[in-house]
Design a protein around this motif. Structure first.
Motif, PDB file in Angstrom:
ATOM      1  N   GLY A   1      63.171  37.405  61.356  1.00 35.73           N
ATOM      2  CA  GLY A   1      62.352  38.568  61.038  1.00 35.73           C
ATOM      3  C   GLY A   1      63.036  39.668  60.247  1.00 35.73           C
ATOM      4  O   GLY A   1      62.387  40.619  59.827  1.00 35.73           O
ATOM      5  N   ALA A   2      64.347  39.577  60.043  1.00 31.33           N
ATOM      6  CA  ALA A   2      65.080  40.631  59.326  1.00 31.33           C
ATOM      7  C   ALA A   2      65.613  40.099  57.994  1.00 31.33           C
ATOM      8  O   ALA A   2      66.048  38.956  57.904  1.00 31.33           O
ATOM      9  CB  ALA A   2      66.241  41.137  60.180  1.00 31.33           C
ATOM     10  N   TRP A   3      65.592  40.944  56.984  1.00 33.56           N
ATOM     11  CA  TRP A   3      66.151  40.571  55.683  1.00 33.56           C
ATOM     12  C   TRP A   3      67.664  40.512  55.763  1.00 33.56           C
ATOM     13  O   TRP A   3      68.288  41.381  56.371  1.00 33.56           O
ATOM     14  CB  TRP A   3      65.725  41.569  54.604  1.00 33.56           C
ATOM     15  N   VAL A   4      68.248  39.488  55.141  1.00 36.32           N
ATOM     16  CA  VAL A   4      69.700  39.361  55.029  1.00 36.32           C
ATOM     17  C   VAL A   4      70.056  38.954  53.604  1.00 36.32           C
ATOM     18  O   VAL A   4      69.279  38.290  52.914  1.00 36.32           O
ATOM     19  CB  VAL A   4      70.296  38.332  56.035  1.00 36.32           C
ATOM     20  N   TYR A   5      71.240  39.368  53.187  1.00 35.24           N
ATOM     21  CA  TYR A   5      71.783  38.995  51.883  1.00 35.24           C
ATOM     22  C   TYR A   5      72.334  37.579  51.983  1.00 35.24           C
ATOM     23  O   TYR A   5      73.049  37.258  52.929  1.00 35.24           O
ATOM     24  CB  TYR A   5      72.903  39.984  51.518  1.00 35.24           C
ATOM     25  N   VAL A   6      71.978  36.729  51.018  1.00 33.13           N
ATOM     26  CA  VAL A   6      72.493  35.356  51.005  1.00 33.13           C
ATOM     27  C   VAL A   6      73.670  35.256  50.052  1.00 33.13           C
ATOM     28  O   VAL A   6      74.783  34.916  50.444  1.00 33.13           O
ATOM     29  CB  VAL A   6      71.388  34.355  50.617  1.00 33.13           C
TER      30      VAL A   6
END
Length: 124
Positions: A113-118
């Protein structure tokens, strides 16, 4: 008391913008908001936030920030997807620092549910 503007370039105070994400009082609602908060974390030297918002499969074990780098501005050039209705998104930006700038197309995913940097590609 003086309110400092947010380093990410959006109007408003740091505390009311990226600072609340850095403090753990919520998560960035879009890929662009996460990218802006990560830029602000670079400005503030907050390696902990950068690591917490990095996808576990691509996150380094540690992050050593250069204390001599003086970030001077952020410009969002393009965004694709990355809203509350998406599971992935990209943000292309230019981050300026004293003596130069870098341009990157960053990839983001929603994880639990949370945005993360790939990861990202540096551009010319």
């Amino acid at each position: 008391m003086t309110t400092r503007s947010c380093p990410c370039g959006l109007p408003g105070s740091y505390e009311g913008c990226c600072g609340r994400f850095h403090a753990g009082a919520g998560a960035a609602p879009t890929a662009e908001a996460l990218m802006r908060s990560r830029y602000s974390a670079f400005v503030k030297g907050d390696a902990g936030y950068l690591l917490r918002t990095w996808h576990p499969r691509t996150r380094p074990e540690r992050l050593d920030l250069d204390p001599g780098t003086r970030w001077t501005g952020l410009e969002v050039l393009e965004r694709t997807a990355g809203s509350a209705f998406h599971t992935t998104g990209t943000v292309t930006f230019r981050a300026s620092y004293r003596g130069g700038s870098l341009q990157e197309r960053s990839r983001f995913e929603r994880l639990d549910g949370a945005w993360v940097y790939v990861d990202g590609d540096l551009l010319d």
